[in-house]
Scaffold this motif. Structure first.
Motif, PDB file in Angstrom:
ATOM      1  N   ASN A 101      35.715  70.544  51.199  1.00 41.49           N
ATOM      2  CA  ASN A 101      35.773  72.011  51.266  1.00 41.49           C
ATOM      3  C   ASN A 101      34.446  72.643  50.871  1.00 41.49           C
ATOM      4  OD1 ASN A 101      35.844  71.452  48.567  1.00 41.49           O
ATOM      5  ND2 ASN A 101      37.577  72.751  48.085  1.00 41.49           N
ATOM      6  N   ARG A 102      33.463  71.823  50.531  1.00 42.60           N
ATOM      7  CA  ARG A 102      32.141  72.343  50.189  1.00 42.60           C
ATOM      8  C   ARG A 102      31.156  72.179  51.331  1.00 42.60           C
ATOM      9  NH1 ARG A 102      31.128  68.912  44.983  1.00 42.60           N
ATOM     10  NH2 ARG A 102      29.012  69.561  45.365  1.00 42.60           N
ATOM     11  N   CYS A 134      28.451  79.996  52.639  1.00 46.05           N
ATOM     12  CA  CYS A 134      27.481  78.919  52.625  1.00 46.05           C
ATOM     13  C   CYS A 134      26.180  79.385  51.995  1.00 46.05           C
ATOM     14  CB  CYS A 134      27.252  78.407  54.037  1.00 46.05           C
ATOM     15  SG  CYS A 134      25.976  77.131  54.140  1.00 46.05           S
ATOM     16  N   CYS A 188      29.746  73.077  54.761  1.00 47.92           N
ATOM     17  CA  CYS A 188      29.768  74.249  55.632  1.00 47.92           C
ATOM     18  C   CYS A 188      30.226  73.864  57.041  1.00 47.92           C
ATOM     19  CB  CYS A 188      28.372  74.853  55.700  1.00 47.92           C
ATOM     20  SG  CYS A 188      28.254  76.226  56.859  1.00 47.92           S
ATOM     21  N   GLU A 213      31.617  74.533  43.622  1.00 49.92           N
ATOM     22  CA  GLU A 213      32.821  73.719  43.797  1.00 49.92           C
ATOM     23  C   GLU A 213      33.715  74.287  44.899  1.00 49.92           C
ATOM     24  OE1 GLU A 213      35.836  71.552  40.726  1.00 49.92           O
ATOM     25  OE2 GLU A 213      33.732  71.877  40.339  1.00 49.92           O
ATOM     26  N   ARG A 214      33.861  75.605  44.901  1.00 53.56           N
ATOM     27  CA  ARG A 214      34.619  76.266  45.957  1.00 53.56           C
ATOM     28  C   ARG A 214      33.806  77.440  46.484  1.00 53.56           C
ATOM     29  NH1 ARG A 214      39.721  74.335  46.372  1.00 53.56           N
ATOM     30  NH2 ARG A 214      40.162  75.907  47.893  1.00 53.56           N
ATOM     31  N   PRO A 215      32.842  77.147  47.330  1.00 50.98           N
ATOM     32  CA  PRO A 215      31.956  78.194  47.834  1.00 50.98           C
ATOM     33  C   PRO A 215      32.707  79.198  48.705  1.00 50.98           C
ATOM     34  CG  PRO A 215      31.608  76.154  49.040  1.00 50.98           C
ATOM     35  CD  PRO A 215      32.546  75.840  47.912  1.00 50.98           C
ATOM     36  N   ASN A 274      27.460  72.387  49.901  1.00 54.89           N
ATOM     37  CA  ASN A 274      27.105  73.414  48.919  1.00 54.89           C
ATOM     38  C   ASN A 274      27.288  72.900  47.499  1.00 54.89           C
ATOM     39  OD1 ASN A 274      27.058  76.577  50.217  1.00 54.89           O
ATOM     40  ND2 ASN A 274      27.610  74.869  51.541  1.00 54.89           N
ATOM     41  N   ASP A 275      26.514  73.493  46.578  1.00 55.20           N
ATOM     42  CA  ASP A 275      26.585  73.083  45.175  1.00 55.20           C
ATOM     43  C   ASP A 275      27.840  73.607  44.500  1.00 55.20           C
ATOM     44  OD1 ASP A 275      24.239  71.644  45.214  1.00 55.20           O
ATOM     45  OD2 ASP A 275      23.012  73.412  44.798  1.00 55.20           O
ATOM     46  N   TRP A 323      35.103  67.046  48.162  1.00 58.35           N
ATOM     47  CA  TRP A 323      33.866  67.728  48.568  1.00 58.35           C
ATOM     48  C   TRP A 323      33.920  68.255  49.998  1.00 58.35           C
ATOM     49  CZ3 TRP A 323      31.973  65.432  52.838  1.00 58.35           C
ATOM     50  CH2 TRP A 323      32.210  64.067  53.023  1.00 58.35           C
TER      51      TRP A 323
END
Ligand code: ZN
Length: 53
Positions: A27-28, A45, A30, A40-42, A37-38, A25
């Motif tokens: 990498n999620r 942001c 910001c 998986e790979r935003p 962020n919801d 998580w």
């Protein structure tokens, strides 16, 4: 001397029993506002619009 050093490294896999997996998580989160962020790979942001790498 030709020792297979790489095989030694492969013989020691990462310990999966570390309790929690922050990498899944991390990498999620910001880098700008710290929001988780919801997606998986935003790409950007969902809160502040900052771009993820
Ligand atoms: Zn943000």
């Amino acid at each position: 001397m030709t020792q297979p050093v790489e095989r030694n490294a492969a013989a020691t896999p990462p310990d999966p029993d570390e309790g929690g997996d922050p990498a899944c998580w991390a990498n999620r989160v910001c880098p700008e506002c710290g929001r988780l962020n919801d997606a998986e790979r935003p790409v950007v942001c969902e809160n502040c619009g900052a771009r993820f790498e």
